[in-house]
Design a protein around this motif. Sequence first.
Motif, PDB file in Angstrom:
ATOM      1  N   LYS A   6     -52.034 -44.679 -18.410  1.00  6.84           N
ATOM      2  CA  LYS A   6     -52.194 -45.637 -17.446  1.00  6.84           C
ATOM      3  C   LYS A   6     -53.614 -46.146 -17.528  1.00  6.84           C
ATOM      4  O   LYS A   6     -54.694 -45.333 -17.596  1.00  6.84           O
ATOM      5  N   LYS A   7     -54.050 -47.283 -17.159  1.00 11.63           N
ATOM      6  CA  LYS A   7     -55.150 -48.003 -17.352  1.00 11.63           C
ATOM      7  C   LYS A   7     -55.210 -49.437 -16.125  1.00 11.63           C
ATOM      8  O   LYS A   7     -54.568 -50.058 -16.488  1.00 11.63           O
ATOM      9  N   HIS A   8     -55.794 -48.978 -15.084  1.00 16.34           N
ATOM     10  CA  HIS A   8     -55.748 -49.880 -14.084  1.00 16.34           C
ATOM     11  C   HIS A   8     -57.236 -50.425 -13.823  1.00 16.34           C
ATOM     12  O   HIS A   8     -58.198 -49.833 -13.862  1.00 16.34           O
ATOM     13  N   PHE A   9     -57.099 -51.644 -13.685  1.00 16.82           N
ATOM     14  CA  PHE A   9     -58.372 -52.311 -13.283  1.00 16.82           C
ATOM     15  C   PHE A   9     -58.249 -52.945 -11.804  1.00 16.82           C
ATOM     16  O   PHE A   9     -57.598 -54.137 -11.623  1.00 16.82           O
ATOM     17  N   GLY A  10     -58.751 -52.278 -10.834  1.00 15.77           N
ATOM     18  CA  GLY A  10     -58.466 -52.661  -9.615  1.00 15.77           C
ATOM     19  C   GLY A  10     -56.773 -52.706  -9.194  1.00 15.77           C
ATOM     20  O   GLY A  10     -55.995 -51.607  -9.482  1.00 15.77           O
ATOM     21  N   GLU A  11     -56.326 -53.756  -8.761  1.00 15.60           N
ATOM     22  CA  GLU A  11     -54.920 -54.000  -8.540  1.00 15.60           C
ATOM     23  C   GLU A  11     -54.248 -54.276  -9.930  1.00 15.60           C
ATOM     24  O   GLU A  11     -52.944 -54.222  -9.777  1.00 15.60           O
ATOM     25  N   VAL A  12     -54.754 -54.546 -11.083  1.00 17.23           N
ATOM     26  CA  VAL A  12     -54.261 -55.013 -12.125  1.00 17.23           C
ATOM     27  C   VAL A  12     -54.059 -53.684 -12.894  1.00 17.23           C
ATOM     28  O   VAL A  12     -54.611 -52.779 -13.399  1.00 17.23           O
ATOM     29  N   ARG A  13     -52.381 -53.626 -13.177  1.00 16.93           N
ATOM     30  CA  ARG A  13     -51.994 -52.301 -13.879  1.00 16.93           C
ATOM     31  C   ARG A  13     -51.837 -52.672 -15.767  1.00 16.93           C
ATOM     32  O   ARG A  13     -50.962 -53.188 -15.967  1.00 16.93           O
ATOM     33  N   ALA A  14     -52.982 -52.626 -16.000  1.00 17.45           N
ATOM     34  CA  ALA A  14     -53.108 -53.258 -17.777  1.00 17.45           C
ATOM     35  C   ALA A  14     -52.021 -52.394 -18.403  1.00 17.45           C
ATOM     36  O   ALA A  14     -51.229 -52.822 -19.471  1.00 17.45           O
ATOM     37  N   VAL A  15     -52.157 -51.115 -18.507  1.00 21.26           N
ATOM     38  CA  VAL A  15     -51.218 -50.196 -19.037  1.00 21.26           C
ATOM     39  C   VAL A  15     -50.517 -49.278 -17.988  1.00 21.26           C
ATOM     40  O   VAL A  15     -51.324 -48.672 -17.116  1.00 21.26           O
ATOM     41  N   ASP A  16     -49.287 -49.047 -18.038  1.00 19.70           N
ATOM     42  CA  ASP A  16     -48.667 -48.269 -16.821  1.00 19.70           C
ATOM     43  C   ASP A  16     -47.598 -47.608 -17.098  1.00 19.70           C
ATOM     44  O   ASP A  16     -46.281 -47.928 -16.873  1.00 19.70           O
ATOM     45  N   GLY A  17     -48.261 -46.322 -17.783  1.00 17.16           N
ATOM     46  CA  GLY A  17     -47.204 -45.441 -18.116  1.00 17.16           C
ATOM     47  C   GLY A  17     -46.614 -45.420 -19.376  1.00 17.16           C
ATOM     48  O   GLY A  17     -45.252 -45.050 -19.853  1.00 17.16           O
ATOM     49  N   LEU A  18     -47.395 -46.068 -20.268  1.00 19.99           N
ATOM     50  CA  LEU A  18     -47.044 -46.143 -21.740  1.00 19.99           C
ATOM     51  C   LEU A  18     -47.009 -44.737 -22.612  1.00 19.99           C
ATOM     52  O   LEU A  18     -48.037 -43.957 -22.397  1.00 19.99           O
ATOM     53  N   GLY A  19     -46.092 -44.548 -23.357  1.00 17.14           N
ATOM     54  CA  GLY A  19     -45.990 -43.505 -24.293  1.00 17.14           C
ATOM     55  C   GLY A  19     -45.306 -43.734 -25.655  1.00 17.14           C
ATOM     56  O   GLY A  19     -44.373 -44.349 -25.784  1.00 17.14           O
ATOM     57  N   PHE A  20     -45.954 -43.293 -26.722  1.00 15.60           N
ATOM     58  CA  PHE A  20     -45.348 -43.356 -28.025  1.00 15.60           C
ATOM     59  C   PHE A  20     -46.053 -42.294 -28.961  1.00 15.60           C
ATOM     60  O   PHE A  20     -47.194 -41.804 -28.605  1.00 15.60           O
ATOM     61  N   THR A  21     -45.553 -42.109 -30.107  1.00 16.51           N
ATOM     62  CA  THR A  21     -46.186 -41.280 -31.111  1.00 16.51           C
ATOM     63  C   THR A  21     -46.105 -42.043 -32.591  1.00 16.51           C
ATOM     64  O   THR A  21     -45.395 -42.748 -32.711  1.00 16.51           O
ATOM     65  N   VAL A  22     -47.227 -41.377 -33.456  1.00 16.81           N
ATOM     66  CA  VAL A  22     -47.145 -42.032 -34.668  1.00 16.81           C
ATOM     67  C   VAL A  22     -47.529 -40.796 -35.576  1.00 16.81           C
ATOM     68  O   VAL A  22     -48.369 -40.046 -35.425  1.00 16.81           O
ATOM     69  N   HIS A  23     -46.672 -40.872 -36.629  1.00 18.93           N
ATOM     70  CA  HIS A  23     -46.587 -39.427 -37.588  1.00 18.93           C
ATOM     71  C   HIS A  23     -47.424 -40.014 -38.605  1.00 18.93           C
ATOM     72  O   HIS A  23     -47.512 -41.235 -39.372  1.00 18.93           O
ATOM     73  N   THR A  24     -47.925 -38.895 -39.310  1.00 18.41           N
ATOM     74  CA  THR A  24     -48.269 -39.158 -41.047  1.00 18.41           C
ATOM     75  C   THR A  24     -47.021 -39.649 -41.844  1.00 18.41           C
ATOM     76  O   THR A  24     -45.995 -39.325 -41.609  1.00 18.41           O
ATOM     77  N   GLY A  25     -47.820 -40.710 -42.463  1.00 18.07           N
ATOM     78  CA  GLY A  25     -46.748 -41.347 -43.384  1.00 18.07           C
ATOM     79  C   GLY A  25     -46.003 -42.441 -42.932  1.00 18.07           C
ATOM     80  O   GLY A  25     -45.311 -43.206 -43.342  1.00 18.07           O
ATOM     81  N   GLU A  26     -46.605 -43.143 -41.403  1.00 25.28           N
ATOM     82  CA  GLU A  26     -45.828 -43.954 -40.848  1.00 25.28           C
ATOM     83  C   GLU A  26     -46.678 -45.139 -40.535  1.00 25.28           C
ATOM     84  O   GLU A  26     -47.887 -45.180 -40.170  1.00 25.28           O
TER      85      GLU A  26
END
Length: 268
Positions: free
Chosen positions: A17-37
């Motif tokens: 999560k990354k919020h700038f005041g009331e703005v929720r620019a990122v709000d619960g994001l999740g992902f993974t990146v593996h070797t060779g991908e």
Amino acid sequence: MTISTSARPVLEVRNLKKHFGEVRAVDGLGFTVHTGEIYGLLGPNGAGKTTTIKCILGLLVPTAGTISVIGMDPATKPVQVKSAIGYTSEESTIYKSITPAELLGFIASIRRLDAQMLANRARELLTMLDAVQYFRTPISKLSKGNQQKIQITAALVHAPKLLILDEPLSGLDAKTVRIIKDILAAYANHGGAVVLTTHVMEQAAALCKRTGIINEGRLVVEGSIDDLRTRIGASGDSLEDLYLKYTGESKPAEGIERLMDDLFSGSA
């Protein structure tokens, strides 16, 4: 050489999560990146892609959540994380008052690597990209496309574990795009990991093993193109069609015919 993706992820983003005041620019994001991908991070303008990248790079401190780059937190080990990453931005951020040769010397000094080794690698890459003749030309005098070639070369020469490429093929001709696609595929096959953002769906479809589509700071859907098709029962849709459906942007713009009638009515 094909690399297994079963080991610990090169990049792991959890509940970011990354919020700038009331703005929720990122709000619960999740992902993974593996070797060779090669992982495609797609989304509309303002979806949170750039903010996410800046958090991964350690340029922004998350409001909540965790990021791991090869087991390291960018917030607590910013130098080590930056050393493990190669990065290109959508707008070139390389020093334009110097030459590519001087840029490579600078990169070698801050990364404490052998300058001649990096210069040799850079010359080889620039030869492939038909830009080696500009090795000692001020970057400011080069076209946007050639500046992009220099930026991609600078991101690759230190053999990073993770490449983060923000619209890397913008402004490049078809031949160069093909060469860079081949370079990225070989880089992944030899153990690298790539996060790629692009608005050109054909590029994402051709390069990415998995794609994560984000909107309003959240992950909407993730998977291979076949996975995305299966989830909405769209057997023949292109990645562009799927992207528009998942982001709710598939509705055509209204008023096009009316505007064209007005433009070509002869009343102007």
